[in-house]
Motif scaffolding. Sequence first.
Motif, mmCIF file in Angstrom:
data_model
loop_
_atom_site.group_PDB
_atom_site.id
_atom_site.type_symbol
_atom_site.label_atom_id
_atom_site.label_comp_id
_atom_site.label_asym_id
_atom_site.label_seq_id
_atom_site.Cartn_x
_atom_site.Cartn_y
_atom_site.Cartn_z
ATOM 1 N N GLU A 32 13.207 -1.786 -1.290
ATOM 2 C CA GLU A 32 13.780 -1.045 -0.165
ATOM 3 C C GLU A 32 12.693 -0.289 0.585
ATOM 4 O O GLU A 32 12.670 -0.269 1.824
ATOM 5 C CB GLU A 32 14.860 -0.081 -0.673
ATOM 6 C CG GLU A 32 16.139 -0.784 -1.108
ATOM 7 C CD GLU A 32 17.041 0.099 -1.944
ATOM 8 O OE1 GLU A 32 16.661 1.262 -2.223
ATOM 9 O OE2 GLU A 32 18.138 -0.380 -2.340
ATOM 10 N N ALA A 33 11.765 0.323 -0.136
ATOM 11 C CA ALA A 33 10.664 1.048 0.499
ATOM 12 C C ALA A 33 9.720 0.091 1.224
ATOM 13 O O ALA A 33 9.260 0.374 2.338
ATOM 14 C CB ALA A 33 9.895 1.843 -0.547
ATOM 15 N N LYS A 34 9.437 -1.052 0.608
ATOM 16 C CA LYS A 34 8.563 -2.046 1.247
ATOM 17 C C LYS A 34 9.184 -2.544 2.543
ATOM 18 O O LYS A 34 8.487 -2.740 3.549
ATOM 19 C CB LYS A 34 8.326 -3.208 0.291
ATOM 20 C CG LYS A 34 7.389 -4.288 0.823
ATOM 21 C CD LYS A 34 7.162 -5.376 -0.220
ATOM 22 C CE LYS A 34 6.255 -6.490 0.312
ATOM 23 N NZ LYS A 34 6.046 -7.559 -0.698
ATOM 24 N N VAL A 39 5.199 3.667 3.524
ATOM 25 C CA VAL A 39 4.094 3.467 2.596
ATOM 26 C C VAL A 39 4.033 4.572 1.549
ATOM 27 O O VAL A 39 3.666 4.325 0.397
ATOM 28 C CB VAL A 39 2.752 3.347 3.359
ATOM 29 C CG1 VAL A 39 2.377 4.662 4.037
ATOM 30 C CG2 VAL A 39 1.640 2.873 2.420
ATOM 31 N N ASP A 40 4.406 5.795 1.905
ATOM 32 C CA ASP A 40 4.344 6.881 0.931
ATOM 33 C C ASP A 40 5.360 6.679 -0.185
ATOM 34 O O ASP A 40 5.038 6.863 -1.370
ATOM 35 C CB ASP A 40 4.581 8.228 1.626
ATOM 36 C CG ASP A 40 3.424 8.610 2.543
ATOM 37 O OD1 ASP A 40 2.259 8.436 2.130
ATOM 38 O OD2 ASP A 40 3.680 9.052 3.675
ATOM 39 N N VAL A 41 6.589 6.305 0.173
ATOM 40 C CA VAL A 41 7.601 6.046 -0.853
ATOM 41 C C VAL A 41 7.210 4.809 -1.669
ATOM 42 O O VAL A 41 7.352 4.785 -2.893
ATOM 43 C CB VAL A 41 8.988 5.867 -0.213
ATOM 44 C CG1 VAL A 41 10.012 5.431 -1.258
ATOM 45 C CG2 VAL A 41 9.436 7.163 0.447
ATOM 46 N N LEU A 42 6.722 3.779 -0.983
ATOM 47 C CA LEU A 42 6.304 2.560 -1.681
ATOM 48 C C LEU A 42 5.226 2.871 -2.713
ATOM 49 O O LEU A 42 5.322 2.480 -3.879
ATOM 50 C CB LEU A 42 5.798 1.527 -0.679
ATOM 51 C CG LEU A 42 5.248 0.225 -1.265
ATOM 52 C CD1 LEU A 42 6.337 -0.539 -1.999
ATOM 53 C CD2 LEU A 42 4.631 -0.635 -0.174
ATOM 54 N N PHE A 72 -1.616 -1.459 2.007
ATOM 55 C CA PHE A 72 -0.189 -1.467 2.315
ATOM 56 C C PHE A 72 0.089 -0.767 3.644
ATOM 57 O O PHE A 72 0.944 -1.206 4.419
ATOM 58 C CB PHE A 72 0.615 -0.814 1.191
ATOM 59 C CG PHE A 72 1.075 -1.768 0.130
ATOM 60 C CD1 PHE A 72 1.782 -2.925 0.462
ATOM 61 C CD2 PHE A 72 0.813 -1.538 -1.217
ATOM 62 C CE1 PHE A 72 2.214 -3.812 -0.509
ATOM 63 C CE2 PHE A 72 1.244 -2.417 -2.199
ATOM 64 C CZ PHE A 72 1.943 -3.561 -1.845
ATOM 65 N N ALA A 73 -0.627 0.330 3.916
ATOM 66 C CA ALA A 73 -0.433 1.041 5.187
ATOM 67 C C ALA A 73 -0.768 0.128 6.358
ATOM 68 O O ALA A 73 -0.056 0.105 7.378
ATOM 69 C CB ALA A 73 -1.308 2.293 5.220
ATOM 70 N N GLU A 74 -1.832 -0.662 6.222
ATOM 71 C CA GLU A 74 -2.224 -1.608 7.270
ATOM 72 C C GLU A 74 -1.155 -2.685 7.473
ATOM 73 O O GLU A 74 -0.776 -2.998 8.608
ATOM 74 C CB GLU A 74 -3.549 -2.252 6.876
ATOM 75 C CG GLU A 74 -4.009 -3.377 7.787
ATOM 76 C CD GLU A 74 -5.184 -4.150 7.205
ATOM 77 O OE1 GLU A 74 -5.334 -5.343 7.532
ATOM 78 O OE2 GLU A 74 -5.934 -3.568 6.391
ATOM 79 N N LEU A 75 -0.659 -3.246 6.368
ATOM 80 C CA LEU A 75 0.341 -4.299 6.459
ATOM 81 C C LEU A 75 1.652 -3.780 7.026
ATOM 82 O O LEU A 75 2.237 -4.394 7.932
ATOM 83 C CB LEU A 75 0.578 -4.907 5.068
ATOM 84 C CG LEU A 75 -0.550 -5.751 4.485
ATOM 85 C CD1 LEU A 75 -0.253 -6.097 3.033
ATOM 86 C CD2 LEU A 75 -0.763 -7.024 5.299
ATOM 87 N N LEU A 76 2.141 -2.680 6.492
ATOM 88 C CA LEU A 76 3.435 -2.149 6.924
ATOM 89 C C LEU A 76 3.417 -1.760 8.395
ATOM 90 O O LEU A 76 4.414 -1.931 9.104
ATOM 91 C CB LEU A 76 3.842 -0.953 6.061
ATOM 92 C CG LEU A 76 4.700 -1.294 4.824
ATOM 93 C CD1 LEU A 76 3.976 -2.255 3.896
ATOM 94 C CD2 LEU A 76 5.102 -0.023 4.072
ATOM 95 N N ALA A 77 2.281 -1.264 8.876
ATOM 96 C CA ALA A 77 2.174 -0.883 10.277
ATOM 97 C C ALA A 77 2.220 -2.101 11.196
ATOM 98 O O ALA A 77 2.680 -2.010 12.344
ATOM 99 C CB ALA A 77 0.878 -0.109 10.507
ATOM 100 N N ALA A 78 1.763 -3.248 10.690
ATOM 101 C CA ALA A 78 1.715 -4.464 11.505
ATOM 102 C C ALA A 78 3.030 -5.232 11.497
ATOM 103 O O ALA A 78 3.295 -6.029 12.400
ATOM 104 C CB ALA A 78 0.587 -5.372 11.014
ATOM 105 N N TRP A 79 3.868 -4.998 10.486
ATOM 106 C CA TRP A 79 5.115 -5.749 10.376
ATOM 107 C C TRP A 79 6.178 -5.204 11.330
ATOM 108 O O TRP A 79 6.339 -3.990 11.467
ATOM 109 C CB TRP A 79 5.656 -5.679 8.955
ATOM 110 C CG TRP A 79 4.839 -6.453 7.959
ATOM 111 C CD1 TRP A 79 3.991 -7.485 8.206
ATOM 112 C CD2 TRP A 79 4.782 -6.218 6.538
ATOM 113 N NE1 TRP A 79 3.415 -7.938 7.046
ATOM 114 C CE2 TRP A 79 3.883 -7.189 6.003
ATOM 115 C CE3 TRP A 79 5.408 -5.321 5.684
ATOM 116 C CZ2 TRP A 79 3.588 -7.252 4.645
ATOM 117 C CZ3 TRP A 79 5.125 -5.389 4.332
ATOM 118 C CH2 TRP A 79 4.226 -6.343 3.809
ATOM 119 N N PRO A 80 6.923 -6.093 11.989
ATOM 120 C CA PRO A 80 8.023 -5.635 12.852
ATOM 121 C C PRO A 80 9.177 -5.095 12.022
ATOM 122 O O PRO A 80 9.233 -5.296 10.801
ATOM 123 C CB PRO A 80 8.422 -6.901 13.606
ATOM 124 C CG PRO A 80 8.059 -8.023 12.688
ATOM 125 C CD PRO A 80 6.794 -7.568 11.991
#
Length: 294
Positions: A32-34, A39-42, A72-80
């Motif tokens: 759910e966090a992912k 990213v902080d919860v993940l 993870f911060a880089e990936l999550l920021a790039a994902w729609p």
Amino acid sequence: MSTARTARIMGRDVDVSRAAPDLVRFLASYFEAKSADDVDVLMGHFLPESVTYTDATLGWIFRDWQTLYDKFAELLAAWPAEAVAWPTRIVGDFDSAVVFFTDSPEMFGRELRAAGTVDFREGKIVRWVDTWDGRSLTAETAASMRVPHDVYPADFGEQKLGEKAAPVLRRTAREFAAALVAGDAARASSLLHEDVAFEDTSLHLLLEGRSRTRDFLDRTLADLAYGPGSALRHVVGSAQGGAYEWSTGGRVPAGVTALELDGDGTITRVTSTWDASLTPETVLHRIQNAAIVP
């Protein structure tokens, strides 16, 4: 054989028939966090003082919490916002486990289905290894992302961690892996339930029954990445099942084989996942053709 049991996670029915309830709750929170791009919860699911995260298909390894946080911060920021990841099957307990999961196409351009082996300490993740077929993203894309062979990691943090899987699973995994390495289909099949389900997600192959599985292994063990030349690396899971990671000195450096057990320790389900994009198509076709009953 156990009765199927599911849990509703992210609006989907997930097979948790061989998973401890606290493990299911934890992994539900993780995915759910992912999917929420938090990213902080993940990263709160990982133990800050000690963590190793590996993508076994690409050879990427992160050996500290901050480096993994940054990735993870880089990936999550790039994902729609439409990008989501969800589990499909969970096996094990809150010591160690294997989780099969799906990343939606919005994450990496195509749907990716993977197996993650996970070790826990103090209620947090200390080691996670992802394994998937490079053809999920196309062989060319995977090749462009994979580390060179000479810098592929020799270990994924398992030596420092040690083994925590249930004794019956460790024993069964060692015996099954040793039989496959020896090319002994009869010995491997003796550990299987007569109604075993034998699947290889990378080959898109599912066989039912011990007899048919033995026939298949008789024809294919020399070609299978988890046959002769492979070596057991690490085991995760409970007395109900889990997985063993394996390594090779050949073209496919690593993979994972999940095992589900009945109350007597007999294997009722086998699921192997590995990077088939590293195997010539002629070999893949030969293996798949061997599954066809003559």
